[in-house]
Design a protein around this motif. Structure first.
Motif, mmCIF file in Angstrom:
data_model
loop_
_atom_site.group_PDB
_atom_site.id
_atom_site.type_symbol
_atom_site.label_atom_id
_atom_site.label_comp_id
_atom_site.label_asym_id
_atom_site.label_seq_id
_atom_site.Cartn_x
_atom_site.Cartn_y
_atom_site.Cartn_z
ATOM 1 N N GLU A 177 0.841 -1.203 0.000
ATOM 2 C CA GLU A 177 0.000 0.000 0.000
ATOM 3 C C GLU A 177 0.874 1.251 0.000
ATOM 4 N N GLN A 178 1.915 1.250 0.824
ATOM 5 C CA GLN A 178 2.820 2.395 0.891
ATOM 6 C C GLN A 178 3.514 2.618 -0.447
ATOM 7 N N SER A 234 2.421 1.686 -3.385
ATOM 8 C CA SER A 234 1.407 2.125 -4.350
ATOM 9 C C SER A 234 1.135 3.615 -4.206
ATOM 10 N N GLN A 235 1.036 4.078 -2.969
ATOM 11 C CA GLN A 235 0.814 5.500 -2.719
ATOM 12 C C GLN A 235 2.008 6.326 -3.182
ATOM 13 N N ALA A 239 1.752 6.662 -6.910
ATOM 14 C CA ALA A 239 0.700 7.617 -7.256
ATOM 15 C C ALA A 239 1.174 9.047 -7.058
ATOM 16 N N GLN A 240 1.921 9.274 -6.002
ATOM 17 C CA GLN A 240 2.444 10.612 -5.726
ATOM 18 C C GLN A 240 3.430 11.034 -6.803
ATOM 19 N N SER A 287 8.585 3.484 -4.632
ATOM 20 C CA SER A 287 7.751 2.900 -5.681
ATOM 21 C C SER A 287 8.405 1.687 -6.330
#
Length: 348
Positions: free
Chosen positions: A206-207, A209-210, A213-214, A265
């Motif tokens: 999750e981290q 993925s975020q 996205a950032q 990422s």
């Protein structure tokens, strides 16, 4: 064990803010290992800094040629892949030079996005890139004067060892494959060191993925492995790999281009990869060398057992050596080199 939370566990080394003597300034080629070449002399092993393009990126590499090198002759050649966070001037250069002393042309390059090689954002660390780096070294060195393109071997060290296995599965230009202190980057980033983080895999994905996205939205690039520990904190780290790695990379063999950090990422790719996936595709002779006291030994043993596609494989343990000690301790480097000399001498 609280110190080994997700980011710290992956941070085998430190980054900014740590004061060290920049040994690379002493050597004209930036080399930081013992016995490194200080100048090229006729009749001796020589070093040749080179640059070449790989997927439009400028790659920085060093080529070593053996003593009395003659461009009109053909020489066996070994491609050397560096550890995670490492650069060509450290342990990869040491073994490249030592192999050149045995009569091989060798090449070791900084990974794309890392070291002196190009690529943005900096310190992207994806398995596909690292494997492509190895293919790219083979592309370049195959065209180098004096290289016998039918006698090319591959040596991967630490993370470079895992990626060497990945490259050798399909790239049959490599006639013999060796690893030293092999580190399965995918398994460790996914499961944690010694599979200690199985309960946080989804959280870390999750981290990551975020973080991607950032990046995609034009935000700040996030990094993992970018921490600064005190000597007291280092001493409390439970694994030799991390304690000794910190010492090696930031003190005794420090280089300004070397960094343990990687884009968060990158974990999207790292955590879905494993050095042993389809390892049975390796049919070439395989030698795996590791320290008997290395806390990473389980990775070499696992890969060795799964490498069922080759009829010629061997596992050599350097007695009493830890992972990092195989990078620099003369008695352990000499033992590893003896095995590589026999192995490549037989198969190249």
């Amino acid at each position: 064990m609280n110190i080994l939370k997700p980011i710290l566990l992956s941070a085998t080394l430190a980054s900014s803010g740590f004061t060290f003597a920049d040994q690379s300034k002493i050597n004209p080629y930036g080399l930081v290992y013992a016995g490194a070449i200080m100048k090229n002399e006729k009749g001796h092993v020589n070093i040749h800094p080179v640059h070449y393009k790989l997927n439009s990126l400028d790659i920085a590499a060093n080529v070593y040629t053996p003593a009395h090198f003659d461009v009109n002759k053909k020489y066996p050649t070994v491609v050397v892949a560096h550890p995670n966070g490492g650069v060509k001037e450290q342990v990869a250069g040491l073994y490249a030079q030592r192999l050149a002393e045995e009569g091989y042309i060798t090449i070791t390059a900084d990974a794309a996005y890392q070291g002196a090689s190009a690529g943005l954002p900096r310190n992207v660390d994806k398995p596909a890139n690292r494997i492509e780096d190895i293919h790219g070294m083979a592309d370049f060195i195959s065209q180098y004067a004096g290289v016998d393109s039918h006698r090319i071997g591959l040596l991967g060290i630490c993370g470079g060892g895992g990626y060497a296995l990945g490259a050798a599965k399909t790239d049959k230009r490599f006639k013999a494959v060796a690893t030293l202190s092999m580190f399965n980057s995918g398994r460790v980033r996914r499961n944690g060191f010694e599979d200690s983080q199985l309960d946080s895999i989804q959280q870390r994905l999750e981290q990551a993925s975020q973080a991607r996205a950032q990046e995609a939205a034009g935000g700040k690039v996030l990094y993992s492995g970018d921490v600064n520990l005190t000597d007291e904190q280092i001493a409390k780290l439970p694994f030799d790999l991390y304690r000794q790695g910190y010492e090696y990379y930031l003190k005794t063999h420090a280089h300004p281009n070397s960094s343990a950090k990687y884009t968060t990422s990158s974990l999207l790719d790292l955590m879905s990869w494993d050095a042993t996936d389809q390892i049975e595709l390796i049919h070439q002779p395989l030698l795996m060398v590791a320290g008997s006291k290395a806390d990473t030994l389980y990775m070499t043993q696992d890969a060795y057992a799964k490498a069922t596609g080759t009829q010629d494989k061997s596992l050599y343990l350097i007695q009493n050596a830890t992972h990092i000690e195989t990078y620099w301790k003369p008695e352990y480097v000499n033992q590893a080199m003896h095995q590589f000399k026999l192995f490549f001498g037989k198969n190249l």
